[in-house]
Design a protein around this motif. Structure first.
Motif, PDB file in Angstrom:
ATOM      1  N   MET A   1      -0.025 -16.565   3.572  1.00 44.52           N
ATOM      2  CA  MET A   1      -0.209 -15.737   2.401  1.00 44.52           C
ATOM      3  C   MET A   1      -1.087 -14.541   2.763  1.00 44.52           C
ATOM      4  N   ALA A   2      -0.680 -13.379   2.344  1.00 43.20           N
ATOM      5  CA  ALA A   2      -1.424 -12.152   2.638  1.00 43.20           C
ATOM      6  C   ALA A   2      -2.574 -11.977   1.652  1.00 43.20           C
ATOM      7  N   VAL A   3      -3.605 -11.310   2.106  1.00 46.43           N
ATOM      8  CA  VAL A   3      -4.723 -10.933   1.260  1.00 46.43           C
ATOM      9  C   VAL A   3      -4.757  -9.414   1.233  1.00 46.43           C
ATOM     10  N   ALA A   4      -4.937  -8.843   0.038  1.00 46.91           N
ATOM     11  CA  ALA A   4      -4.988  -7.393  -0.098  1.00 46.91           C
ATOM     12  C   ALA A   4      -6.187  -7.019  -0.956  1.00 46.91           C
ATOM     13  N   ALA A   5      -6.673  -5.794  -0.748  1.00 50.10           N
ATOM     14  CA  ALA A   5      -7.813  -5.315  -1.529  1.00 50.10           C
ATOM     15  C   ALA A   5      -7.762  -3.799  -1.620  1.00 50.10           C
ATOM     16  N   TYR A   6      -8.288  -3.296  -2.730  1.00 51.76           N
ATOM     17  CA  TYR A   6      -8.504  -1.858  -2.895  1.00 51.76           C
ATOM     18  C   TYR A   6      -9.987  -1.604  -2.681  1.00 51.76           C
ATOM     19  N   VAL A   7     -10.299  -0.592  -1.891  1.00 48.02           N
ATOM     20  CA  VAL A   7     -11.690  -0.206  -1.672  1.00 48.02           C
ATOM     21  C   VAL A   7     -11.847   1.206  -2.224  1.00 48.02           C
ATOM     22  N   LEU A   8     -12.694   1.337  -3.237  1.00 44.20           N
ATOM     23  CA  LEU A   8     -12.986   2.634  -3.836  1.00 44.20           C
ATOM     24  C   LEU A   8     -14.229   3.182  -3.159  1.00 44.20           C
ATOM     25  N   VAL A   9     -14.174   4.458  -2.776  1.00 47.19           N
ATOM     26  CA  VAL A   9     -15.232   5.047  -1.956  1.00 47.19           C
ATOM     27  C   VAL A   9     -15.791   6.296  -2.630  1.00 47.19           C
ATOM     28  N   ARG A  10     -17.112   6.361  -2.733  1.00 51.97           N
ATOM     29  CA  ARG A  10     -17.798   7.578  -3.170  1.00 51.97           C
ATOM     30  C   ARG A  10     -18.311   8.305  -1.940  1.00 51.97           C
TER      31      ARG A  10
ATOM     32  N   ARG B   1      -3.682   0.226   4.969  1.00 55.41           N
ATOM     33  CA  ARG B   1      -2.261   0.558   4.819  1.00 55.41           C
ATOM     34  C   ARG B   1      -2.045   1.894   4.114  1.00 55.41           C
ATOM     35  N   ARG B   2      -3.026   2.309   3.315  1.00 55.74           N
ATOM     36  CA  ARG B   2      -2.880   3.567   2.571  1.00 55.74           C
ATOM     37  C   ARG B   2      -4.261   4.081   2.189  1.00 55.74           C
ATOM     38  N   VAL B   3      -4.410   5.406   2.217  1.00 55.79           N
ATOM     39  CA  VAL B   3      -5.651   6.054   1.784  1.00 55.79           C
ATOM     40  C   VAL B   3      -5.270   7.270   0.959  1.00 55.79           C
ATOM     41  N   ASP B   4      -5.880   7.399  -0.221  1.00 61.30           N
ATOM     42  CA  ASP B   4      -5.631   8.547  -1.087  1.00 61.30           C
ATOM     43  C   ASP B   4      -6.959   9.126  -1.556  1.00 61.30           C
ATOM     44  N   THR B   5      -7.048  10.453  -1.642  1.00 62.05           N
ATOM     45  CA  THR B   5      -8.193  11.076  -2.295  1.00 62.05           C
ATOM     46  C   THR B   5      -7.828  11.237  -3.764  1.00 62.05           C
ATOM     47  N   VAL B   6      -8.826  11.052  -4.630  1.00 61.22           N
ATOM     48  CA  VAL B   6      -8.575  11.044  -6.074  1.00 61.22           C
ATOM     49  C   VAL B   6      -9.692  11.784  -6.815  1.00 61.22           C
ATOM     50  N   PHE B   7      -9.407  12.163  -8.068  1.00 64.53           N
ATOM     51  CA  PHE B   7     -10.425  12.684  -8.965  1.00 64.53           C
ATOM     52  C   PHE B   7     -10.954  11.519  -9.795  1.00 64.53           C
TER      53      PHE B   7
ATOM     54  N   ASP C   1     -14.436   8.829 -10.880  1.00 67.99           N
ATOM     55  CA  ASP C   1     -15.722   8.259 -10.467  1.00 67.99           C
ATOM     56  C   ASP C   1     -15.818   8.061  -8.960  1.00 67.99           C
ATOM     57  N   TYR C   2     -14.694   7.861  -8.307  1.00 71.44           N
ATOM     58  CA  TYR C   2     -14.660   7.685  -6.856  1.00 71.44           C
ATOM     59  C   TYR C   2     -13.857   8.825  -6.246  1.00 71.44           C
ATOM     60  N   ASP C   3     -14.000   9.024  -4.947  1.00 71.10           N
ATOM     61  CA  ASP C   3     -13.335  10.119  -4.249  1.00 71.10           C
ATOM     62  C   ASP C   3     -12.135   9.668  -3.423  1.00 71.10           C
TER      63      ASP C   3
ATOM     64  N   SER D   1     -21.188   5.044  -1.373  1.00 70.01           N
ATOM     65  CA  SER D   1     -21.047   3.689  -1.912  1.00 70.01           C
ATOM     66  C   SER D   1     -19.576   3.294  -1.926  1.00 70.01           C
ATOM     67  N   THR D   2     -19.345   1.985  -2.050  1.00 70.12           N
ATOM     68  CA  THR D   2     -17.983   1.467  -2.155  1.00 70.12           C
ATOM     69  C   THR D   2     -17.932   0.402  -3.244  1.00 70.12           C
ATOM     70  N   SER D   3     -16.729   0.145  -3.713  1.00 64.85           N
ATOM     71  CA  SER D   3     -16.475  -0.948  -4.647  1.00 64.85           C
ATOM     72  C   SER D   3     -15.168  -1.594  -4.210  1.00 64.85           C
ATOM     73  N   THR D   4     -15.205  -2.890  -3.920  1.00 69.19           N
ATOM     74  CA  THR D   4     -14.035  -3.595  -3.391  1.00 69.19           C
ATOM     75  C   THR D   4     -13.421  -4.482  -4.453  1.00 69.19           C
ATOM     76  N   HIS D   5     -12.089  -4.413  -4.570  1.00 71.57           N
ATOM     77  CA  HIS D   5     -11.347  -5.165  -5.583  1.00 71.57           C
ATOM     78  C   HIS D   5     -10.222  -5.940  -4.895  1.00 71.57           C
ATOM     79  N   ILE D   6     -10.350  -7.261  -4.847  1.00 70.37           N
ATOM     80  CA  ILE D   6      -9.350  -8.112  -4.193  1.00 70.37           C
ATOM     81  C   ILE D   6      -8.167  -8.309  -5.139  1.00 70.37           C
ATOM     82  N   VAL D   7      -6.972  -8.132  -4.604  1.00 74.99           N
ATOM     83  CA  VAL D   7      -5.745  -8.296  -5.386  1.00 74.99           C
ATOM     84  C   VAL D   7      -5.521  -9.786  -5.645  1.00 74.99           C
ATOM     85  N   THR D   8      -5.290 -10.140  -6.913  1.00 74.17           N
ATOM     86  CA  THR D   8      -5.033 -11.540  -7.250  1.00 74.17           C
ATOM     87  C   THR D   8      -3.550 -11.844  -7.410  1.00 74.17           C
ATOM     88  N   LYS D   9      -2.768 -10.851  -7.821  1.00 71.97           N
ATOM     89  CA  LYS D   9      -1.330 -11.012  -7.932  1.00 71.97           C
ATOM     90  C   LYS D   9      -0.690  -9.655  -7.733  1.00 71.97           C
TER      91      LYS D   9
END
Length: 87
Positions: A1-10, A30-36, A38-40, A75-83
Motif C-alpha cells: 500500500m502506498a503512502v502519500a502526503a501533501y507538504v505545504l511550504v512557506r 511527485r509534483r511541486v506547485d507554487t500557489v497564492f 497562506d502557503y507558497d 515553515s511547513t505543514s504536512t498532510h497525510i492522505v487517508t483516501k
C-alpha cells in the motif's frame, strides 16, 4: 500500500521558484506547485514501494531534513492522505 502526503511550504522573500526547484529534485516528490494563499508551495510526496520498516517517522525525517532545511523555507505543514480519489 502506498503512502502519500501533501507538504505545504512557506517561503521567506521571493524565493519560492528556487525552493520549488530544489524540492522537486528530492526523492519521493511527485509534483511541486507554487500557489497564492497562506502557503507558497504545495508538494505532493508518494511512497509506492514501502519497506516493512516504513513509518510516519520516516516521512517526518524527509520533511524536516530535506525540505525544512532548504534555505528560504520558513515553515511547513504536512498532510497525510487517508483516501485517494481518482478520476
Amino acid at each position: 500500500m502506498a503512502v502519500a502526503a501533501y507538504v505545504l511550504v512557506r517561503c521567506r522573500g521571493a524565493t519560492e521558484g528556487k525552493i520549488a526547484e530544489i524540492i522537486r529534485r528530492q526523492p519521493h516528490v511527485r509534483r511541486v506547485d507554487t500557489v497564492f494563499g497562506d502557503y507558497d508551495i504545495i508538494a505532493y510526496l508518494e511512497f509506492e514501494e514501502l519497506p516493512s520498516s516504513f513509518s510516519v517517522a520516516e516521512l517526518h525525517n524527509i520533511v524536516t531534513e530535506e525540505i525544512r532545511k532548504v534555505e528560504g523555507v520558513s515553515s511547513t505543514s504536512t498532510h497525510i492522505v487517508t483516501k485517494k480519489f481518482t478520476d
